[in-house]
Structures are given as C-alpha cells and as structure tokens.
Design an enzyme around this catalytic site. Sequence first.
Site, short mmCIF file in Angstrom:
data_model
loop_
_atom_site.label_atom_id
_atom_site.label_comp_id
_atom_site.label_asym_id
_atom_site.label_seq_id
_atom_site.Cartn_x
_atom_site.Cartn_y
_atom_site.Cartn_z
N ASP A 237 0.86 -1.17 0.00
CA ASP A 237 0.00 0.00 0.00
C ASP A 237 0.91 1.23 0.00
O ASP A 237 2.11 1.15 0.29
CB ASP A 237 -0.95 -0.01 1.20
CG ASP A 237 -2.25 0.72 0.91
OD1 ASP A 237 -2.27 1.59 0.01
OD2 ASP A 237 -3.26 0.43 1.56
N GLU A 449 -17.02 9.87 4.82
CA GLU A 449 -16.94 8.44 5.09
C GLU A 449 -15.99 7.83 4.07
O GLU A 449 -16.34 7.71 2.90
CB GLU A 449 -18.33 7.81 4.97
CG GLU A 449 -18.34 6.31 5.10
CD GLU A 449 -19.69 5.70 4.77
OE1 GLU A 449 -20.09 4.76 5.45
OE2 GLU A 449 -20.34 6.17 3.81
#
Length: 694
Positions: A237, A449
């Site tokens: 990542d 979110e």
Amino acid sequence: MDFKQKARELVAQMTLEEKVSQMLHRASAIERLGIPSYNWWNEALHGVARAGTATMFPQAIALAATFDPDVLKKVADITSTEARAKYHAYQSEGDHDIYKGLTFWSPNINMFRDPRWGRGHETYGEDPHLTSRLGVAFINGLQGDDPNALKVAACAKHYAVHSGPESERHSFNAECNDYDLWNTYLPHFEATVKEAKVEAVMGAYNRTLGEPCCGSKLLMVDILRDKWGFDGHYVSDCWAVEDFYKHHKITDSPVDSVALAVTMGCDLCCGEIYALAVSAVQEGKLSEKDVDTAVERLLVARMRLGLLGAPQRPEYVNIPYDVVDSDEHNAINMDVTRRAPVLLKNDGALPLDFSKLSSIAVIGPNADSRRALEGNYQGTATRYITVLEGMRKIAAEHDVKLRYAQGCHLYKNRTSNLSFEDNLISEALIAAKTSDAIILCMGLDADIEGEEGDTGNEFSSGDKNDLNLPGRQQFLLEKVVEAAPNKPVILVLISGSALAVTWADKHVNGILQAFYPGALGGMALAEIIAGVVNPSGKLPVTFYTSTNELPDFRSYDMTNRTYRYFTGEPLYPFGFGLSYTQFEIGELIASKEKCTVTVKNTGARAGHETVQIYVKSPEQREIHALCGVASVYLEPGQGKEVTVTLSKTAFSRWDNNGDLYDIKGPHTLYVGFSQPDSRSVALYGAKGLTAQVQ
C-alpha cells in the site's frame, strides 16, 4: 513466449540501479533494453477511476447488494474494456502518467466487520463466502479468460486483517485468533488467488499478529506463496514500507525497512523508498537475488498484458475510444444500478401512485448531491442523475408539481456562517406541508466516510463515531414527519455503510437503502419509488440499532460481529431486502454439493429474487453461515427450478494451519430469500425451507 525466461534474460542485462528502478510504482524507462517507463498505480473499484471520463457504476458495496456474481463480472468486463481503450489512446499521446496503465489496484475484498469503518463501502460486505464469489467474478471480468494474455491486471487488497481504524492504520497491530484468521479474514483472498489467478496482491498498512503486512513472513511467504502457490506480484500500500520504521517501529531505518519488505516478497513499492534497495544490497542487508526475483515477477506481469514485446491480443489493442462511457455501456450501467437499492421498509406506500398525486416534495442534503452518487475511487461520468433530477423526470411525465428543499447541511448545523442554526428547515417544512408526498434523501457521502487523507476528517479520519444520521439530519427527519401527518414519507438513505435509523423505522412509510448508487443512481431510485422498477437488492451488511451493541472498534475478534456471530436483534439483517411482488419457494432437494428448489413469482410484478442458503452444524462456531446464493428473474406467475452450488466450506472449516477439516453433521440447510433468524422472517414475511444432510 516463455515469459519467465524472457524476464530472467532481461533482468540479467540490468545494472542494480536499473533493477531497482523497476520496483517503484513509477518505473523508469530503460531505453537500451526497450523498456518504456510505466506507472503501476491505477484504480478501478467501480469503473475506471481518476483518469478522466469513464462509465461510473454503483460503488462496490452497492454492487454487492445485487448478490449476483454475474453482475460483478459484467461490470468488470466493461471496466476493463474502457481501460484498454483509454490506455492505448494515452499511449498514442506518449502519456505514461499515474492512472493511465493496465494494472488496477482493485478489488478491495477486506471484511466489512464493523460499520464504523470508513472504507467499508469499497468492499463487498461482511461475509467471506459472498465476498469470495463476487471478488472472483470481478477479477475474472477484469483479467479476461487467458492468464497469458491479460486484458488488465487485477489486485486483491488489502492483505490481510485490515478494516480500521483509519486514524491508526500506520501503527496499528491487528490481533485475531487462528480461527478468525483462517475462517473470516483469509478465505476470500485464497479464492482470488487459487480460483481467479489474480495477478497482484496488495499488502495492508497495519501489522497483523505483530508483523507488518508488507513484510510478513506468515502472510506473504508461509501462506500466500508457499501454501496457496501465488505466482503474481505483491505490491505495498502507498508509503506503507515507510511505516515499518516511522510508526510500527519494527525496523531501525529506511534501508532496513526496504530490506525486510523485499526479502519477504514485496516486489513493488507504492512510493519512493525502494530506491534505497541499492544501498540495502551494497550494505549486505538485502540479497541481489531477491531483487532479481521481484523484478522478474514485475516484468512477467507486463508481458502478460502484452507489453515489452510480448504478443498482444488484437481484440484488446483495437478497442475504439468511443466505447468509453458510451450509450451501450450506460444502458448496462442503468440495468446494474436498478438492481442495487435495498427496500428496507414498506407499509404499502411504495410504489407511489403518481396518478393520484398533484405535488411531491424532494427534501434533504443528498437529494441533489452529485457527491452522494459517486462513492470514492471514482471516475468522471459524462452525465449524473441525482435523486432530485430523477424525481423531476418522473414527476414531469405525470404532470406532478415537484418542490425541492435542501433542508440542512450534510453534517453541519447550518449552511452559512452568517445564518442561525437550522437555517434551511423552514423551507423544508413548507415544501412538506404543501405537497402530497415527501421523499427525504439523507445519509452520508465519501467526503466524510472513507479513507484517511481523502475525507474531510469531520469524524475520525473517515471512520464514523456512531451510526446516527450526522449533523441536523435526524432533526430534519422528525420535523418533516411531524409536519406531514397522513402523507407518505419515504426515506432514501444514501450511504456506504449501515446507519441506525431506528426512529425512521417506526415513523416513516418506506425506507430505501441506496448505498452510493453511481452516476445514474438518481434515475434508478426514482424509477423504484414510482414502481417502474421492482427493488431487489439485499443487504451485504448488518444494520444494528446502535454502537452500544458492538465490540470495541479496535478488536478484531469476531465475537458478536456480523450476522454470523451477532447475538442481538439487528435493525435490518444481512441478506434482507423487500420486493413489490411476492415469491414462493418449494420442492427442495438437498445434498452436500448443491440444493435445487423451485421459485415462483406469485405477485403482480416481474422482479429479481435471491435464493440464499445458510448452514448450521453442531460443531460450527457461527450461528449460521451463508454457503450459496443464486439470483432468479421471474415474470408474474412464472416459476423456475434453481440449482445452487454450495461452498466447499459449507461443511468444513480451516484449522490453525489453514487446512480444511470436515465438521460433523447432521447439517441443517436453510433455503429461502433471507436469513433464517426470527427478525429476517418477520421482516420478509415468509419462512424458507430446511433440509438435513449428513
């Protein structure tokens, strides 16, 4: 062509510096070897993302609500078609920038174990079997049918045991027991590796069981390579390797961090720290042979895509650019979008009969929000249809007057710093009082979110502190219902995760969960509200009544989490979703391999329904567990025989070594259109069938 041999030959001609230059996501050109520059970083969560125009499908969690692998494969196939068209067009312009390649860091198949996790809407929900089926289908749609001639390369992420908290992901250690590791957090990754032959796996930011996921012997060597036989490339990542020494404190320096990651088999670094691999080799901390192995894997991946002189499939190379966000693709997108919304409540008010209405009010902060359609990791559509626009079209067709009021900000208590609190409420009440029916559009969007760094951090770096409607939305909801007695009030929830709408469940007439419905979502929702389309979505997550029922967000123990272990009564259960028509199930024939049933549409409307099979065995830890799904479409009065293949783990589990073992019977199979729990049966209004198999 023997790609591995060709890759070895190329690597043998490279200097150490040239090899290392290929291990960064922004790989340099090596002109003397005919290797052009290449940026490995691209996204395709629900359509080609971040690279300009593309067909924008509903967000991943909305796609999961179809419970239909065929839908996911179709979406991914269109996505890869557009990806190829865009890639070759960009290449013709000499554009090798980020988001322009053929290696896509999708899908996200992490378990949505807790509704507070901000990135949950990128996933396929809380069940490993459903996630496995949808993830495999999506990867097959992206990569195509020939492993030696990939259409595009997919990537299963984030490996493994990763689902928040976002604010601590760079330093957090996810601890779980062996049973949960093998039976909740890993099954879907194994499926994507063994069944879908996914080209890439991305490691998570956090540690798992003490080891960083991009430098974990357990995850990367023992399980992924040795046990599962993964033959593709592993990517970190972004900037995760830097976390080894900065935040996890498991190495002493950047060079040590690089040495650990490469030695454990992290072939590609999203970031720049791998440039230090040269120093790591020179200092004797990293074997050049491990560098060679990494670069060989990366070159093989490019060759499988028809690059670096490898054979190309003409049908991939010659895709015209006009397919991008084309009418044909958006017609399919519209069909997909109609499948995703979930009808959670209907007291008979839905569908609205527009022939009996003279006016309708569309109210709420998500009513005319393009952002609420998109989700994250999104592309740019050429056309967006918000709920307001969709309702306006339906209203105009029936000569019904439409009134609109925003009502409140999405999460603030006013829309202007110069205004009093609740400055838009009066307009909403006027619209409600003067209209025959009210559509309230509430929820969240991906600005509040989502992923740490991508959100506005209004709450917890993209995570939610609770399951309530944010800001003044609950106040607006209650005031509108109070102002509109004896009028139908329909709540449309646009969010990527479960919300505790317990008050609404008791006081509004209908509730539609839309998730993030994509560029055309507003039209599909309007069609459902008007009865043009029959809703058929099923919840891929559990809706709880509050966070008080949930364990600590930081705990990765599955006790009392998700429908498989939750001992309370949910607000809306996993697998639940209503229809405007009625279906009956009968003639169950069950074995340990498959179940066959007849499904009949006994109502007055055509529609899709999902056959769901759950298993309960004396030795299983789960309350019950999904082990089979099948979608069926029926006209009124039509019946079909449906055969569902059961999961290989329906009657077995993984032990602490990751080996399958059979659990003792007799096994009870529940076959129906929802879970077998009392809440699901009460909400759906019908029980399924049961059968025992030994």
